[in-house]
Every structure is written in C-alpha cells, then in structure tokens.
Design a protein around this motif. Structure first.
Motif, PDB file in Angstrom:
ATOM      1  N   UNK A  79       0.839  -1.202   0.000  1.00 21.79           N
ATOM      2  CA  UNK A  79       0.000   0.000   0.000  1.00 21.79           C
ATOM      3  C   UNK A  79       0.871   1.249   0.000  1.00 21.79           C
ATOM      4  N   UNK A  80       2.011   1.159   0.735  1.00 20.71           N
ATOM      5  CA  UNK A  80       2.989   2.250   0.737  1.00 20.71           C
ATOM      6  C   UNK A  80       4.331   1.685   1.170  1.00 20.71           C
ATOM      7  N   UNK A  81       5.390   2.353   0.763  1.00 23.36           N
ATOM      8  CA  UNK A  81       6.744   1.945   1.143  1.00 23.36           C
ATOM      9  C   UNK A  81       6.982   2.431   2.574  1.00 23.36           C
ATOM     10  N   UNK A  82       7.333   1.512   3.495  1.00 20.65           N
ATOM     11  CA  UNK A  82       7.589   1.945   4.875  1.00 20.65           C
ATOM     12  C   UNK A  82       8.878   2.763   4.972  1.00 20.65           C
ATOM     13  N   UNK A  83       8.811   3.866   5.682  1.00 15.35           N
ATOM     14  CA  UNK A  83       9.968   4.750   5.832  1.00 15.35           C
ATOM     15  C   UNK A  83      10.360   4.885   7.299  1.00 15.35           C
ATOM     16  N   UNK A  84      11.645   5.134   7.531  1.00 12.51           N
ATOM     17  CA  UNK A  84      12.122   5.422   8.880  1.00 12.51           C
ATOM     18  C   UNK A  84      11.824   6.888   9.180  1.00 12.51           C
ATOM     19  N   UNK A  85      12.105   7.330  10.404  1.00 11.20           N
ATOM     20  CA  UNK A  85      11.896   8.731  10.758  1.00 11.20           C
ATOM     21  C   UNK A  85      12.790   9.655   9.939  1.00 11.20           C
ATOM     22  N   UNK A  86      13.881   9.110   9.407  1.00 11.13           N
ATOM     23  CA  UNK A  86      14.796   9.892   8.573  1.00 11.13           C
ATOM     24  C   UNK A  86      14.366   9.953   7.112  1.00 11.13           C
ATOM     25  N   UNK A  87      13.249   9.289   6.781  1.00 10.68           N
ATOM     26  CA  UNK A  87      12.753   9.315   5.411  1.00 10.68           C
ATOM     27  C   UNK A  87      13.377   8.285   4.488  1.00 10.68           C
ATOM     28  N   UNK A  88      14.151   7.356   5.056  1.00 11.86           N
ATOM     29  CA  UNK A  88      14.742   6.287   4.251  1.00 11.86           C
ATOM     30  C   UNK A  88      13.852   5.054   4.327  1.00 11.86           C
ATOM     31  N   UNK A  89      14.030   4.135   3.351  1.00 13.87           N
ATOM     32  CA  UNK A  89      13.238   2.912   3.341  1.00 13.87           C
ATOM     33  C   UNK A  89      13.547   2.102   4.600  1.00 13.87           C
ATOM     34  N   UNK A  90      12.488   1.717   5.314  1.00 15.01           N
ATOM     35  CA  UNK A  90      12.629   0.898   6.514  1.00 15.01           C
ATOM     36  C   UNK A  90      12.644  -0.571   6.089  1.00 15.01           C
ATOM     37  N   UNK A  91      13.851  -1.072   5.837  1.00 15.71           N
ATOM     38  CA  UNK A  91      13.998  -2.432   5.315  1.00 15.71           C
ATOM     39  C   UNK A  91      13.416  -3.479   6.257  1.00 15.71           C
ATOM     40  N   UNK A  92      13.519  -3.237   7.559  1.00 17.30           N
ATOM     41  CA  UNK A  92      13.004  -4.215   8.522  1.00 17.30           C
ATOM     42  C   UNK A  92      11.480  -4.276   8.512  1.00 17.30           C
TER      43      UNK A  92
END
Length: 179
Positions: A79-92
């Motif tokens: 539905x959406x790419x998960x991001x970290x608080x820094x705006x990077x892809x949250x691979x985990x």
C-alpha cells in the motif's frame, strides 16, 4: 550489490520500474536465497492488478530494458513503502518474500534424463521438489552454479551456455540429443 556475479545498482532498477504507468512508488532490495542475493521489488500501484500479472508485467518490462540478472525475482505489492523517521526505506518493515514463489507449479520428471537433471538441480540448489519447468536462473543459478550442475550431469554432452540458455530441466533434457 552483487547479483549472480554481476555488480548491480538498485537505483537503476528502481528507475526503470518507476517508468511503468501503473507504478506510483518502488524500492528494490536484495534477499538471500540459498546464500545467493536475489532482487525483490516492492511496488505501490496506482491501479489494481492481479499478483501473478504484476510479477510478469514488471519482470517483462525490466527484461526489455536491462540484462536478465537485473530482473527482480520477486515483486511484492504494498500500500505504501515503509519509511524510517529519517525518510529512508525501513527495510526491517518490508514483508518477507515467499522464497517458494520462484518455483513453478510442480511437475515431476517423466523420463530418466529429466530425473537425472532434476536430481542435479535439487543437489545444486539444496532444495526438494524442483520440477521440470523450474527455471535455473529464477532459482538463483549463475555461471558458477551451472559449472557445479555440470559436475552432477557430466555424462551428458552439455555446457554452461546450454544450461543458461535452456534454463529448465525439461528443455535441457529435450535438447540433450542435439548437443
């Protein structure tokens, strides 16, 4: 990253997938499959497609633009790419891919040559239930794996290029008499 012995820039693959009309967002990551890196594309779509159709469409589009080793083995709709608080892809936070998705519907070998080749595939990939239509490349095979495969089927007059071009135990067995 290295995929099947080739250096790959994940952003190159992402940019190709972003060109597809119905893809809103994408991230390409590597996943481990039997010690080999495989590519997984996580895509956000603007319109609904069936999962099987999505995999084929994305793979066909990338294959038209890039070499085979740059084609994602897995395509997962999100539905959406998960991001970290820094705006990077949250691979985990990305879902795990189904490693069995690389297999086609299981079809057992029917003749002796197919049995020998399937047995060799199972040894090389350390997997059970490899069928005659399973693709050598999609299972994670590369030229080094093909050399290992040849050691199990050395009675046949076949080479690495044949394995990489024919790809399935069925086609390899059918073409043994032509080599």
């Amino acid at each position: 990253v290295k995929i099947r012995g080739n250096r790959v820039e994940l952003l190159d693959i992402e940019s190709v997938i972003r060109e597809i009309d119905y893809v809103d967002d994408v991230t390409v990551q590597t996943v481990k499959n039997n010690g080999n890196n495989e590519l997984a594309a996580y895509v956000v779509l603007s319109s609904d497609l069936e999962n099987i159709e999505l995999l084929d469409r994305v793979q066909d589009y990338v294959r038209d633009q890039k070499p085979d080793y740059m084609v994602p083995s897995y395509v997962v709709e999100l539905d959406k790419i998960p991001l970290t608080v820094n705006g990077k892809v949250d691979k985990s936070a990305l879902p795990k891919v189904d490693l069995n998705a690389l297999h086609t519907e299981y079809v057992a070998p029917v003749n002796e040559n197919e049995k020998i080749i399937v047995n060799a595939f199972e040894k090389v990939f350390n997997q059970d239930k490899i069928g005659i239509y399973d693709d050598f490349i999609r299972l994670g095979g590369d030229s080094l794996t093909a050399i290992r495969l040849l050691s199990y089927i050395e009675d046949f007059n076949i080479n690495v290029a044949d394995i990489l071009s024919l790809k399935t135990p069925k086609l390899i067995a059918e073409n043994l008499n032509k080599f």
